[in-house]
Design a protein around this motif. Sequence first.
Motif, PDB file in Angstrom:
ATOM      1  N   ALA A  87       0.828  -1.211   0.000  1.00 25.95           N
ATOM      2  CA  ALA A  87       0.000   0.000   0.000  1.00 25.95           C
ATOM      3  C   ALA A  87       0.862   1.261   0.000  1.00 25.95           C
ATOM      4  CB  ALA A  87      -0.925   0.000   1.213  1.00 25.95           C
ATOM      5  N   SER A  88       2.020   1.209   0.662  1.00 22.79           N
ATOM      6  CA  SER A  88       2.905   2.380   0.705  1.00 22.79           C
ATOM      7  C   SER A  88       3.416   2.735  -0.684  1.00 22.79           C
ATOM      8  CB  SER A  88       4.092   2.112   1.630  1.00 22.79           C
ATOM      9  OG  SER A  88       3.671   1.959   2.961  1.00 22.79           O
ATOM     10  N   ILE A  89       3.782   1.719  -1.451  1.00 22.27           N
ATOM     11  CA  ILE A  89       4.267   1.964  -2.818  1.00 22.27           C
ATOM     12  C   ILE A  89       3.163   2.576  -3.671  1.00 22.27           C
ATOM     13  CG2 ILE A  89       5.117   0.848  -4.921  1.00 22.27           C
ATOM     14  CD1 ILE A  89       6.423  -1.271  -3.101  1.00 22.27           C
ATOM     15  N   LEU A  90       1.964   2.005  -3.565  1.00 15.91           N
ATOM     16  CA  LEU A  90       0.838   2.503  -4.353  1.00 15.91           C
ATOM     17  C   LEU A  90       0.429   3.915  -3.909  1.00 15.91           C
ATOM     18  CD1 LEU A  90      -1.353  -0.741  -4.525  1.00 15.91           C
ATOM     19  CD2 LEU A  90       0.100   0.234  -6.323  1.00 15.91           C
ATOM     20  N   SER A  91       0.456   4.163  -2.603  1.00 15.56           N
ATOM     21  CA  SER A  91       0.071   5.488  -2.103  1.00 15.56           C
ATOM     22  C   SER A  91       1.072   6.550  -2.548  1.00 15.56           C
ATOM     23  CB  SER A  91      -0.042   5.478  -0.574  1.00 15.56           C
ATOM     24  OG  SER A  91       1.206   5.186   0.036  1.00 15.56           O
ATOM     25  N   TYR A  92       2.352   6.176  -2.631  1.00 15.08           N
ATOM     26  CA  TYR A  92       3.370   7.112  -3.121  1.00 15.08           C
ATOM     27  C   TYR A  92       3.087   7.491  -4.576  1.00 15.08           C
ATOM     28  CZ  TYR A  92       7.779   8.740  -5.113  1.00 15.08           C
ATOM     29  OH  TYR A  92       8.725   9.464  -5.793  1.00 15.08           O
ATOM     30  N   LEU A  93       2.717   6.513  -5.385  1.00 15.51           N
ATOM     31  CA  LEU A  93       2.423   6.778  -6.792  1.00 15.51           C
ATOM     32  C   LEU A  93       1.198   7.673  -6.939  1.00 15.51           C
ATOM     33  CD1 LEU A  93       3.040   3.207  -8.282  1.00 15.51           C
ATOM     34  CD2 LEU A  93       4.556   5.204  -8.394  1.00 15.51           C
ATOM     35  N   VAL A  94       0.191   7.431  -6.111  1.00 18.97           N
ATOM     36  CA  VAL A  94      -1.015   8.270  -6.142  1.00 18.97           C
ATOM     37  C   VAL A  94      -0.680   9.679  -5.662  1.00 18.97           C
ATOM     38  CG1 VAL A  94      -3.308   8.625  -5.144  1.00 18.97           C
ATOM     39  CG2 VAL A  94      -2.609   6.344  -5.878  1.00 18.97           C
ATOM     40  N   TYR A  95       0.104   9.763  -4.590  1.00 17.95           N
ATOM     41  CA  TYR A  95       0.511  11.075  -4.060  1.00 17.95           C
ATOM     42  C   TYR A  95       1.274  11.875  -5.114  1.00 17.95           C
ATOM     43  CZ  TYR A  95       2.996  14.530  -1.222  1.00 17.95           C
ATOM     44  OH  TYR A  95       3.499  15.702  -0.730  1.00 17.95           O
ATOM     45  N   LYS A  96       2.190  11.211  -5.802  1.00 21.36           N
ATOM     46  CA  LYS A  96       2.976  11.873  -6.848  1.00 21.36           C
ATOM     47  C   LYS A  96       2.064  12.382  -7.958  1.00 21.36           C
ATOM     48  CE  LYS A  96       6.959  11.092  -9.900  1.00 21.36           C
ATOM     49  NZ  LYS A  96       8.006  10.096 -10.311  1.00 21.36           N
ATOM     50  N   THR A  97       1.063  11.609  -8.316  1.00 24.91           N
ATOM     51  CA  THR A  97       0.108  12.022  -9.345  1.00 24.91           C
ATOM     52  C   THR A  97      -0.686  13.242  -8.897  1.00 24.91           C
ATOM     53  OG1 THR A  97      -0.116   9.720 -10.085  1.00 24.91           O
ATOM     54  CG2 THR A  97      -1.826  11.266 -10.780  1.00 24.91           C
ATOM     55  N   ILE A  98      -1.087  13.250  -7.618  1.00 27.34           N
ATOM     56  CA  ILE A  98      -1.819  14.393  -7.071  1.00 27.34           C
ATOM     57  C   ILE A  98      -0.974  15.666  -7.164  1.00 27.34           C
ATOM     58  CG2 ILE A  98      -2.735  15.417  -4.939  1.00 27.34           C
ATOM     59  CD1 ILE A  98      -3.578  12.585  -4.093  1.00 27.34           C
ATOM     60  N   ALA A  99       0.284  15.552  -6.741  1.00 27.99           N
ATOM     61  CA  ALA A  99       1.188  16.712  -6.767  1.00 27.99           C
ATOM     62  C   ALA A  99       1.442  17.188  -8.191  1.00 27.99           C
ATOM     63  CB  ALA A  99       2.502  16.355  -6.082  1.00 27.99           C
ATOM     64  N   LYS A 100       1.592  16.262  -9.122  1.00 30.68           N
ATOM     65  CA  LYS A 100       1.814  16.642 -10.521  1.00 30.68           C
ATOM     66  C   LYS A 100       0.570  17.305 -11.117  1.00 30.68           C
ATOM     67  CE  LYS A 100       5.561  13.573 -11.945  1.00 30.68           C
ATOM     68  NZ  LYS A 100       6.010  12.555 -12.918  1.00 30.68           N
ATOM     69  N   ASN A 101      -0.604  16.841 -10.705  1.00 31.26           N
ATOM     70  CA  ASN A 101      -1.846  17.445 -11.202  1.00 31.26           C
ATOM     71  C   ASN A 101      -1.959  18.912 -10.826  1.00 31.26           C
ATOM     72  OD1 ASN A 101      -2.684  15.083 -12.386  1.00 31.26           O
ATOM     73  ND2 ASN A 101      -4.151  14.529 -10.785  1.00 31.26           N
TER      74      ASN A 101
END
Length: 337
Positions: A257-271
């Motif tokens: 979940a940590s790996i997946l949450s990091y990817l989602v977080y990165k997408t949020i920041a890039k958005n």
Amino acid sequence: MNRKKMIGVVFLCTVLVSIASAFIVSGVSTVIDNSFLSMLLNQLLLLLPSAVYIIKSRTNLKKSIRLKKISPSNIVLCIVFAFLIMPVMNLINAISLLFSKNMIQDTVTDIVSNNALFLSVFVIAFIPCLFEETIFRGIFYNEYRKSNIKVGIVLSAFLFGIMHQNFNQFSYAFAMGIVFALLIEATDSIVSTMIVHFIINANSVIMTYMLPKLTKILQDLSNSVEGYEDIIDTTTTVTKEAILSSMTYYCVSAAIASILSYLVYKTIAKNTGRWQHVKAIFSSKAGTLIKESDGPEELDEIEAIEEKQGGMFTIPLVIGIVICVVLMVVSEVFVEI
């Protein structure tokens, strides 16, 4: 009085109000024994010092707590992010329960058992996501980040943790506080943390609401099958042995979940165009991030504040922290006895 000292006073007053509210709620409970009303009253009282601060300082609430719109896509991603960080919080919670007691589950169960589901969600999830985020990420963090963004993240998270005044909740609340502060930096809006906070608390309420019903269904099923009466364990007490036996599951699920949450977080920041800003938080330029990310009006205000501000750890703040730590120790010893 400079802003940092004022924030320290607000925290100290919040701690004192929390102590007073325990007696007030206890007194009210002798007349109206309703855990729903007790928690609602407690939340309203905790907001009082921050409300007085906002009125007295004449600050623009929307601006001071970074109440800004976020895109529909980021709203969806924040919801996904909330579910993805839950396994990590569950792991931290499980580890803390090996050394401390669960001080909140009985209260949550009592509220859920004696009130409609939507009322339980309202008082345990909706009200805290508004009030606690306004206090800790809105007022405290957004003020401390003006001095040092990394220290501000940790300090605001620490205050959020110790304000719960027990070791079990402190452990995961501290971790949540760090994640929430970073989420605000990724979105530039407190709305994102309100969403995540609501989802996490609402999930806890729904799980508490569903567990007895699922247990009953399984118990009825087991009773209808000869030889399976003892398979279903209807006990709700979580023992240290049970936690240790499930630790592999907690660790594996948290890692994935940590790996997946990091990817989602990165997408949020890039958005939001703030990924470079987030990465710079952990660089040597972290101290100048505020000036680079705020507009001209915010920059003028920050520069004016910087000329007058003192250190973050003011006397009122330290007193509030000491009181919370003492209460945490006392509560743990009291429960043990």
